[in-house]
Design an enzyme around this catalytic site. Structure first.
Site, PDB file in Angstrom:
ATOM      1  CG  ASP A   1      -1.726   1.178   1.414  1.00 49.18           C
ATOM      2  OD1 ASP A   1      -2.420   1.514   0.461  1.00 49.18           O
ATOM      3  OD2 ASP A   1      -1.701   1.796   2.497  1.00 49.18           O
ATOM      4  CG  LEU A   2       2.181   5.407  -1.980  1.00 49.37           C
ATOM      5  CD1 LEU A   2       2.735   5.427  -3.397  1.00 49.37           C
ATOM      6  CD2 LEU A   2       1.532   6.740  -1.703  1.00 49.37           C
ATOM      7  CG  ASP A   3      -1.803   7.543   0.152  1.00 52.09           C
ATOM      8  OD1 ASP A   3      -0.744   8.103  -0.140  1.00 52.09           O
ATOM      9  OD2 ASP A   3      -2.829   7.634  -0.527  1.00 52.09           O
TER      10      ASP A   3
ATOM     11  CB  THR B   1      -0.119  10.898   1.289  1.00 51.48           C
ATOM     12  OG1 THR B   1      -0.458   9.535   1.288  1.00 51.48           O
ATOM     13  CG2 THR B   1       1.091  11.161   0.446  1.00 51.48           C
TER      14      THR B   1
ATOM     15  CE  LYS C   1      -5.338   7.242   8.345  1.00 52.83           C
ATOM     16  NZ  LYS C   1      -4.587   6.903   9.559  1.00 52.83           N
ATOM     17  N   GLY C   2      -7.546   4.345   2.556  1.00 51.95           N
ATOM     18  CA  GLY C   2      -7.586   3.212   1.629  1.00 51.95           C
ATOM     19  C   GLY C   2      -8.793   3.235   0.701  1.00 51.95           C
TER      20      GLY C   2
ATOM     21  CB  SER D   1      -1.519   2.859  -3.796  1.00 49.09           C
ATOM     22  OG  SER D   1      -2.186   4.045  -3.441  1.00 49.09           O
ATOM     23  CB  ALA D   2      -7.064   3.120  -3.162  1.00 50.69           C
TER      24      ALA D   2
ATOM     25  CG  ASN E   1      -2.846  11.916  -6.942  1.00 50.29           C
ATOM     26  OD1 ASN E   1      -2.791  12.526  -8.008  1.00 50.29           O
ATOM     27  ND2 ASN E   1      -3.854  12.044  -6.118  1.00 50.29           N
TER      28      ASN E   1
ATOM     29  CE  LYS F   1      -5.693  -0.805  -1.409  1.00 50.74           C
ATOM     30  NZ  LYS F   1      -4.595   0.013  -0.857  1.00 50.74           N
TER      31      LYS F   1
ATOM     32  CD  GLU G   1      -3.827  -1.465   2.731  1.00 45.33           C
ATOM     33  OE1 GLU G   1      -3.923  -0.545   3.552  1.00 45.33           O
ATOM     34  OE2 GLU G   1      -4.138  -1.320   1.536  1.00 45.33           O
ATOM     35  CG  ASP G   2      -2.319   2.920   6.140  1.00 48.50           C
ATOM     36  OD1 ASP G   2      -2.599   2.468   5.002  1.00 48.50           O
ATOM     37  OD2 ASP G   2      -2.642   4.049   6.509  1.00 48.50           O
TER      38      ASP G   2
END
Ligand code: B16
Ligand code: MG
Length: 219
Positions: free
Chosen positions: A8-10, A16, A44-45, A115-116, A119, A146, A170-171
């Site tokens: 996952d990114l954020d 972010t 989130k996500g 990532s969802a 960007n 997700k 994931e977060d």
């Protein structure tokens, strides 16, 4: 054998989440909806349009806007978000991520971004880590966001691995749910209660390492 790590990114590679929060909070204020940090957890996500739908529903405005108006609101939020993230640099990579990416590269494991966020490619450029990744799943290419498993199944495919040969990081609760729905082991970063569905929860990204990933995957 563990072959690929689906990131996952954020909230995992970089934080972010605070910028998404500020952008949604300001848009919410314009619409008369209070987006506080507790409510932001639920975003989130979650994809951009689904986040807007949740905010509108929360404010009792579910039927107030047309599809075109909603798109315009999403664009407005994203323009603000893009302004906020422009100052990001490699110093904004979360602790432990760069050493982990180095370890994966040395061990010959694939690293994929799941990532969802539309960007994600731009953010990876700002962080100067794009070259560490073997692929980025385009969130627009999957049927359901997700907590549906689609993006993680697409990530496994992009890595040329079976879901059982991957591990996801994931977060967000929705992200952990998506990983588990794809029958992939999950490591979560954050609150153990919120992320209880994960196979292992770490307080911080600095606790991540290939050894921890392998240990979790083997269990
Ligand atoms: P964008 P992740 C998610 O990224 C964020 O957590 C979520 O808050 C955001 O709404 C979503 O991306 C879409 O982002 O508006 O940039 O397309 O956690 O899945 O990496
Ligand atoms: Mg996230």
């Amino acid at each position: 054998m563990l072959k690929a790590v689906l990131f996952d990114l954020d909230g995992v590679i970089t934080d972010t989440a605070k910028f998404h929060f500020l952008a949604w909070r300001d848009l919410g204020a314009e619409l008369g909806v209070t987006v506080d940090e507790a409510f932001n957890e639920e975003l989130k996500g979650v994809s951009r349009i689904d986040s807007l739908e949740r905010i509108l529903a929360f404010g009792g405005l579910a039927d107030k806007y047309s599809t075109a108006e909603k798109e315009a609101l999403c664009t407005k939020k994203n323009d603000h978000y893009l302004e906020l993230i422009q100052e990001m640099t490699p110093a904004d990579i979360l602790p432990g991520i760069l050493p982990l990416l180095e370890e994966l590269r040395e061990a010959g494991l694939k690293a994929i971004v799941t990532s969802a966020s539309k960007n994600a490619p731009g953010i990876l450029e700002l962080l100067q880590v794009k070259d560490y990744f073997d692929g980025i799943v385009d969130p627009a290419s999957v049927a359901a966001g997700k907590p549906a498993p689609d993006i993680f199944l697409a990530g496994a495919e992009l890595a040329g691995a079976k879901p059982a040969e991957c591990i996801g990081v994931e977060d967000a609760a929705s992200g952990v749910e998506a990983i588990k729905a794809a029958h992939i082991p999950a490591i979560a970063i954050g609150d153990a209660e919120v992320l209880a569905q994960a196979d292992r929860v770490l307080a911080d990204t600095s606790d991540l390492s290939l050894a921890v990933l392998r240990d979790t995957w083997e269990k």
